[in-house]
Motif scaffolding. Structure first.
Motif, PDB file in Angstrom:
ATOM      1  N   GLY A  30       0.801  -1.213   0.000  1.00 51.54           N
ATOM      2  CA  GLY A  30       0.000   0.000   0.000  1.00 51.54           C
ATOM      3  C   GLY A  30       0.835   1.264   0.000  1.00 51.54           C
ATOM      4  O   GLY A  30       0.348   2.336  -0.291  1.00 51.54           O
ATOM      5  N   ILE A 226      -1.549  -0.917 -11.822  1.00 51.57           N
ATOM      6  CA  ILE A 226      -2.721  -0.703 -10.976  1.00 51.57           C
ATOM      7  C   ILE A 226      -2.823  -1.780  -9.902  1.00 51.57           C
ATOM      8  O   ILE A 226      -3.163  -1.497  -8.739  1.00 51.57           O
ATOM      9  CB  ILE A 226      -4.014  -0.676 -11.827  1.00 51.57           C
ATOM     10  CG1 ILE A 226      -4.003   0.550 -12.750  1.00 51.57           C
ATOM     11  CG2 ILE A 226      -5.250  -0.668 -10.940  1.00 51.57           C
ATOM     12  CD1 ILE A 226      -3.949   1.880 -12.045  1.00 51.57           C
ATOM     13  N   LEU A 229      -1.306  -1.131  -6.665  1.00 50.47           N
ATOM     14  CA  LEU A 229      -1.915  -0.073  -5.867  1.00 50.47           C
ATOM     15  C   LEU A 229      -3.271  -0.449  -5.297  1.00 50.47           C
ATOM     16  O   LEU A 229      -3.672   0.042  -4.248  1.00 50.47           O
ATOM     17  CB  LEU A 229      -2.090   1.191  -6.733  1.00 50.47           C
ATOM     18  CG  LEU A 229      -0.846   1.779  -7.387  1.00 50.47           C
ATOM     19  CD1 LEU A 229      -1.254   2.878  -8.353  1.00 50.47           C
ATOM     20  CD2 LEU A 229       0.106   2.315  -6.339  1.00 50.47           C
ATOM     21  N   TYR A 230      -3.986  -1.331  -6.020  1.00 50.39           N
ATOM     22  CA  TYR A 230      -5.400  -1.521  -5.698  1.00 50.39           C
ATOM     23  C   TYR A 230      -5.833  -2.929  -6.074  1.00 50.39           C
ATOM     24  O   TYR A 230      -5.505  -3.438  -7.148  1.00 50.39           O
ATOM     25  CB  TYR A 230      -6.223  -0.490  -6.485  1.00 50.39           C
ATOM     26  CG  TYR A 230      -7.714  -0.711  -6.477  1.00 50.39           C
ATOM     27  CD1 TYR A 230      -8.476  -0.459  -5.335  1.00 50.39           C
ATOM     28  CD2 TYR A 230      -8.373  -1.153  -7.624  1.00 50.39           C
ATOM     29  CE1 TYR A 230      -9.850  -0.645  -5.332  1.00 50.39           C
ATOM     30  CE2 TYR A 230      -9.749  -1.335  -7.638  1.00 50.39           C
ATOM     31  CZ  TYR A 230     -10.481  -1.088  -6.494  1.00 50.39           C
ATOM     32  OH  TYR A 230     -11.829  -1.273  -6.497  1.00 50.39           O
ATOM     33  N   SER A 231      -6.555  -3.564  -5.153  1.00 50.07           N
ATOM     34  CA  SER A 231      -7.118  -4.894  -5.400  1.00 50.07           C
ATOM     35  C   SER A 231      -8.628  -4.802  -5.250  1.00 50.07           C
ATOM     36  O   SER A 231      -9.140  -4.560  -4.156  1.00 50.07           O
ATOM     37  CB  SER A 231      -6.542  -5.915  -4.412  1.00 50.07           C
ATOM     38  OG  SER A 231      -7.095  -7.185  -4.635  1.00 50.07           O
ATOM     39  N   ALA A 232      -9.335  -4.981  -6.356  1.00 45.89           N
ATOM     40  CA  ALA A 232     -10.788  -4.802  -6.356  1.00 45.89           C
ATOM     41  C   ALA A 232     -11.492  -6.008  -5.760  1.00 45.89           C
ATOM     42  O   ALA A 232     -11.068  -7.156  -5.946  1.00 45.89           O
ATOM     43  CB  ALA A 232     -11.281  -4.571  -7.777  1.00 45.89           C
ATOM     44  N   GLU A 236     -17.078  -4.724  -7.265  1.00 45.64           N
ATOM     45  CA  GLU A 236     -16.803  -3.368  -6.790  1.00 45.64           C
ATOM     46  C   GLU A 236     -16.473  -2.451  -7.959  1.00 45.64           C
ATOM     47  O   GLU A 236     -15.699  -2.820  -8.856  1.00 45.64           O
ATOM     48  CB  GLU A 236     -15.640  -3.387  -5.798  1.00 45.64           C
ATOM     49  CG  GLU A 236     -15.263  -2.021  -5.246  1.00 45.64           C
ATOM     50  CD  GLU A 236     -14.062  -2.074  -4.323  1.00 45.64           C
ATOM     51  OE1 GLU A 236     -13.814  -1.083  -3.615  1.00 45.64           O
ATOM     52  OE2 GLU A 236     -13.377  -3.120  -4.301  1.00 45.64           O
ATOM     53  N   GLU A 238     -14.618   0.542  -9.754  1.00 49.19           N
ATOM     54  CA  GLU A 238     -13.277   1.092  -9.593  1.00 49.19           C
ATOM     55  C   GLU A 238     -13.359   2.537  -9.100  1.00 49.19           C
ATOM     56  O   GLU A 238     -14.044   3.365  -9.698  1.00 49.19           O
ATOM     57  CB  GLU A 238     -12.539   1.040 -10.928  1.00 49.19           C
ATOM     58  CG  GLU A 238     -11.061   1.361 -10.831  1.00 49.19           C
ATOM     59  CD  GLU A 238     -10.330   1.047 -12.115  1.00 49.19           C
ATOM     60  OE1 GLU A 238      -9.836  -0.091 -12.245  1.00 49.19           O
ATOM     61  OE2 GLU A 238     -10.273   1.918 -12.997  1.00 49.19           O
ATOM     62  N   TRP A 241      -9.942   7.501  -7.858  1.00 48.20           N
ATOM     63  CA  TRP A 241      -8.501   7.689  -7.741  1.00 48.20           C
ATOM     64  C   TRP A 241      -7.734   6.662  -8.559  1.00 48.20           C
ATOM     65  O   TRP A 241      -6.631   6.949  -9.061  1.00 48.20           O
ATOM     66  CB  TRP A 241      -8.051   7.671  -6.279  1.00 48.20           C
ATOM     67  CG  TRP A 241      -8.103   6.333  -5.586  1.00 48.20           C
ATOM     68  CD1 TRP A 241      -9.114   5.842  -4.831  1.00 48.20           C
ATOM     69  CD2 TRP A 241      -7.082   5.323  -5.596  1.00 48.20           C
ATOM     70  NE1 TRP A 241      -8.807   4.586  -4.357  1.00 48.20           N
ATOM     71  CE2 TRP A 241      -7.557   4.241  -4.818  1.00 48.20           C
ATOM     72  CE3 TRP A 241      -5.828   5.225  -6.184  1.00 48.20           C
ATOM     73  CZ2 TRP A 241      -6.821   3.080  -4.612  1.00 48.20           C
ATOM     74  CZ3 TRP A 241      -5.080   4.069  -5.988  1.00 48.20           C
ATOM     75  CH2 TRP A 241      -5.572   3.014  -5.212  1.00 48.20           C
ATOM     76  N   VAL A 242      -8.309   5.468  -8.726  1.00 50.54           N
ATOM     77  CA  VAL A 242      -7.655   4.448  -9.547  1.00 50.54           C
ATOM     78  C   VAL A 242      -7.697   4.860 -11.019  1.00 50.54           C
ATOM     79  O   VAL A 242      -6.722   4.695 -11.757  1.00 50.54           O
ATOM     80  CB  VAL A 242      -8.322   3.078  -9.342  1.00 50.54           C
ATOM     81  CG1 VAL A 242      -7.713   2.041 -10.288  1.00 50.54           C
ATOM     82  CG2 VAL A 242      -8.165   2.622  -7.889  1.00 50.54           C
ATOM     83  N   GLU A 245      -5.029   7.236 -11.540  1.00 46.21           N
ATOM     84  CA  GLU A 245      -3.729   6.573 -11.663  1.00 46.21           C
ATOM     85  C   GLU A 245      -3.525   5.999 -13.063  1.00 46.21           C
ATOM     86  O   GLU A 245      -2.412   6.008 -13.592  1.00 46.21           O
ATOM     87  CB  GLU A 245      -3.590   5.475 -10.609  1.00 46.21           C
ATOM     88  CG  GLU A 245      -3.261   5.976  -9.218  1.00 46.21           C
ATOM     89  CD  GLU A 245      -1.885   6.622  -9.113  1.00 46.21           C
ATOM     90  OE1 GLU A 245      -1.014   6.334  -9.971  1.00 46.21           O
ATOM     91  OE2 GLU A 245      -1.683   7.414  -8.169  1.00 46.21           O
TER      92      GLU A 245
END
Length: 328
Positions: A30, A226, A229-232, A236, A238, A241-242, A245
């Motif tokens: 993170g 991505i 940075l982020y795991s959906a 969910e 997106e 902010w993603v 990015e």
């Protein structure tokens, strides 16, 4: 944002030599990967109003600047005189402080916290007390002792640990500039803080590529970027902010616009070009103190402008009065 530190650096911070293997999932998930140099000081650069706190913290480092604020003016000037002698001895020893010597000193003080973190854990790794840390000492203190061929036979995810070990050894070999398999304090610092050393740049880039390049094609695709940075969660949407990015990736990361990041672009991202802050401050101090304008500083010139370089009880009181006056 900061570049992710090595596993062993995390162990220094969290374990300080405690026994037991690291988790294969250890890591500051993170956190950002980008290494940005910290400012020399958070104080305003406000010389015009007699507030030299920025210069004090830049020249001394923040903690030492606080110590000077408790000294009498006489004690402060005496200690500054000794620092001037150290700066010259560390350079060419010609009796003058050059711009290069002043810059080197400021850079040195700003890295004090890094050296302190290495010193705090040195004895944990220098197990034979010979003043150097060998690769085997470092490996055994971190991963435990194993006979050759039996590494990690007692853990479930042995292959993951083997990869972690190989990666740390590769970094150690790069940090070990003389190739003797023994790390000096400087070499161990390069191992633990590679982002601070130009000769470690390639290993930082290689490790970042390995972390992100899930399909192992040698590049970082936007989805891999991505995913770091982020795991959906299933179903969910997106977050905005993603999506931002993704745009950052296209506009600012992918410099040649070929749809992915190569090693050069990864390097530009995680170790971006930065202003040489110590050089800027050294130029400032030189300009303000060089009374005869010969491009160098004598000890007398520095002591003649001592309250710009260091604080004391007197200057600290004066700066408080200045701030109070400005508030009124």
């Amino acid at each position: 944002m900061m570049w992710r530190p090595s596993l062993l650096l995390l162990l220094l911070l969290l374990r300080h030599g405690a026994q037991g293997k690291p988790s294969p999932d250890a890591g500051p998930h993170g956190q950002g990967r980008v290494h940005q140099a910290a400012p020399l000081s958070d104080a305003p650069h406000d010389d015009a109003h007699g507030n030299f706190q920025y210069d004090h913290e830049a020249f001394l480092g923040r903690e030492v600047a606080k110590e000077f604020d408790q000294l009498t003016p006489e004690e402060s000037q005496a200690r500054l005189g000794r620092i001037v002698d150290r700066m010259d001895r560390a350079g060419d020893g010609d009796g003058w402080v050059s711009l290069a010597e002043l810059r080197a000193w400021i850079a040195h003080t700003q890295q004090r916290h890094i050296r302190d973190s290495v010193s705090a854990a040195w004895d944990t790794y220098d197990t034979d007390r010979d003043g150097r840390v060998g690769w085997e000492e470092l490996r055994n203190a971190t991963y435990g002792h194993y006979a050759p061929g039996e590494e990690f036979h007692d853990v479930e995810d042995a292959e993951t640990y083997k990869k972690m070990l190989a990666r740390d050894e590769r970094r150690f070999r790069v940090a070990d500039q003389d190739g003797d398999s023994m790390a000096t304090r400087e070499e161990l610092t390069a191992f633990l803080h590679p982002e601070e050393f130009p000769h470690m740049r390639d290993i930082v880039i290689a490790e970042t590529l390995e972390d992100l390049d899930r399909n192992k094609d040698g590049y970082v695709q936007v989805e891999e970027y991505i995913a770091d940075l982020y795991s959906a969660e299933p179903g969910e949407e997106e977050p905005a902010w993603v999506q931002t990015e993704r745009q950052q990736f296209r506009d600012f990361r992918d410099l040649n616009k070929d749809g992915h990041l190569d090693g050069s672009e990864v390097g530009h991202w995680v170790l971006p070009p930065a202003q040489d802050q110590p050089l800027v401050e050294a130029n400032h101090l030189l300009h303000e103190s060089d009374t005869d304008k010969d491009g160098r500083l004598s000890k007398a010139e520095i002591l003649g402008n001592w309250n710009m370089f260091v604080g004391s009880q007197a200057t600290n009181y004066g700066e408080d009065l200045t701030r109070h006056h400005d508030e009124l």
